[in-house]
Write a protein that holds these residues in place. Structure first.
Motif, mmCIF file in Angstrom:
data_model
loop_
_atom_site.group_PDB
_atom_site.id
_atom_site.type_symbol
_atom_site.label_atom_id
_atom_site.label_comp_id
_atom_site.label_asym_id
_atom_site.label_seq_id
_atom_site.Cartn_x
_atom_site.Cartn_y
_atom_site.Cartn_z
ATOM 1 N N VAL A 49 41.423 44.648 43.387
ATOM 2 C CA VAL A 49 40.996 44.389 42.015
ATOM 3 C C VAL A 49 39.807 43.434 42.095
ATOM 4 O O VAL A 49 39.930 42.339 42.626
ATOM 5 N N ARG A 50 38.670 43.869 41.581
ATOM 6 C CA ARG A 50 37.461 43.052 41.691
ATOM 7 C C ARG A 50 36.688 43.036 40.381
ATOM 8 O O ARG A 50 36.812 43.954 39.567
ATOM 9 N N THR A 74 46.322 41.760 46.358
ATOM 10 C CA THR A 74 45.736 40.496 45.889
ATOM 11 C C THR A 74 44.833 39.937 46.986
ATOM 12 O O THR A 74 44.751 38.723 47.173
ATOM 13 N N CYS A 77 42.824 36.313 47.673
ATOM 14 C CA CYS A 77 43.322 35.203 46.852
ATOM 15 C C CYS A 77 43.795 34.057 47.750
ATOM 16 O O CYS A 77 44.404 34.285 48.797
ATOM 17 N N ASP A 82 45.737 32.467 41.263
ATOM 18 C CA ASP A 82 44.835 33.619 41.357
ATOM 19 C C ASP A 82 45.582 34.878 41.794
ATOM 20 O O ASP A 82 45.304 35.978 41.310
ATOM 21 N N THR A 86 45.814 38.164 39.575
ATOM 22 C CA THR A 86 45.292 39.408 40.149
ATOM 23 C C THR A 86 46.368 40.496 40.141
ATOM 24 O O THR A 86 46.092 41.661 39.842
ATOM 25 N N GLU B 60 37.303 37.584 32.294
ATOM 26 C CA GLU B 60 37.190 38.323 33.548
ATOM 27 C C GLU B 60 37.342 39.812 33.237
ATOM 28 O O GLU B 60 38.308 40.221 32.578
ATOM 29 N N LEU B 62 37.636 43.330 35.248
ATOM 30 C CA LEU B 62 37.854 43.788 36.619
ATOM 31 C C LEU B 62 38.135 45.271 36.669
ATOM 32 O O LEU B 62 38.488 45.886 35.663
#
Lengths: 259, 68
Positions: A49-50, A74, A77, A82, A86, B60, B62
């Motif tokens: 996931v970006r 993730t 991370c 985070d 994520t 954010e 994503l």
């Protein structure tokens, strides 16, 4: 006699056809990725996931991998916060509560931060996730992760991307013998014999990416990995002979000409 | 000082049309494979059309990419 179909991988009550999990990063192009996925026919394909970038927003990976079981990670991370966010974003993007939990504690070795990994596992399990943590090849850590509710444990064979294979086979075998949940060897695989070795040691599955993506012929390597995981699993179930230091003839001793 | 929002770590003007306008401006054309968080909380895709954006929000955006 058990067929491979009956011998499928089961995690958290869900049955998968194969025992290979394939990463989707770093292929020469998207077509090679798709061909490699087809050749490997993996139980799951891991994804990341970006942040979006306008320049890079092309055809969605999710669309081209339609029909495959996608496992969001993730990766990268370094904090529980985070990693949890994520995981939640991956759940939202893919509609799955399964997550490969990765919490990096050191940028040189990419070793997991096991203290944070345990906390994140507990938190995500509490939020209803099916958590598959990438962890060190440490039976105590693996036991604690399982106790915290991890659906499987994924100890490293060697540091991510190194291709060193299974550097501590004794400990991987111990983890396989003692673990209450399936053991997926994650990271370090360099070639097909490494994947077979992991399965011979008793792993329930193997997760790899770079060994296929960066091979000279990724599609052929993907097929080789699938065959290796299959062969290693069969060899594990068949039971290898003890290792001997002295030769032992395999042909009969009696009735030898001139005896 | 001009009121701005943070989008993926960069300052941007507050969009007139809320989150939906912001996503359109960033080329997000579908919900599957994409996810949004505002101030550390996931915004479900079902709420994207009506979600407002306020000055100071940390957003954010994503998407799913190749990963190991």
């Amino acid at each position: 006699m058990a067929t491979m179909a009956e011998d499928g991988l089961v995690i958290a009550g869900r049955r998968f056809g194969g025992r290979l999990l394939l990463g989707s990063a770093g292929y020469p192009n998207q077509q090679v990725l798709l061909d490699a996925v087809q050749a490997a026919d993996p139980a799951m394909v891991t994804v990341a996931v970006r942040r979006i970038s306008l320049a890079g927003y092309a055809e969605s990976l999710v669309d081209v991998l339609a029909g495959r079981v996608l496992l969001p990670n993730t990766a990268g991370c370094t904090t529980v916060r985070d990693a949890v966010l994520t995981a939640e974003l991956g759940r939202e993007a893919l509609g799955t509560d399964w997550v490969k939990l990765e919490l990096i504690g050191d940028n040189e070795t990419l070793y997991p931060d096991v203290e944070q990994l345990l906390r994140a596992t507990e938190e995500l399990v509490g939020k209803g996730f099916t958590v598959l943590p990438y962890c060190t090849d440490d039976p105590v850590v693996c036991r604690k992760l399982a106790d915290a509710g991890a659906a499987a444990v994924m100890p490293l064979g060697a540091p991510i991307g190194t291709g060193l294979g299974v550097v501590n086979p004794y400990m991987i075998e111990r983890i396989c013998v003692t673990s209450a949940v399936p053991v997926i060897l994650d990271a370090g695989i360099g070639t097909a014999s490494d994947a077979a070795r992991a399965m011979e040691l008793g792993c329930a599955g193997v997760l790899l990416n770079t060994a296929v993506a960066r091979a000279r012929d990724p599609v052929r390597m993907a097929a080789a990995m699938a065959a290796a995981v299959h062969a290693g699993r069969d060899a594990h179930l068949a039971g290898r002979i003890p290792v001997r230091t002295q030769a032992e003839p395999s042909s009969p001793q009696l009735g030898l000409l001139g005896s | 000082m001009k009121a701005t929002i943070r989008v993926n770590g960069k300052d941007e003007d507050v969009p007139a049309g809320g989150l939906a306008a912001l996503l359109a401006a960033h080329g997000v054309r579908q919900t599957r494979g994409c996810a949004v968080a505002i101030n550390g909380a996931v915004v479900p895709a079902s709420a994207w059309p009506t979600q407002t954006v306020a000055p100071g929000d940390d957003i954010e955006i994503l998407r799913i990419v190749g990963g190991g």
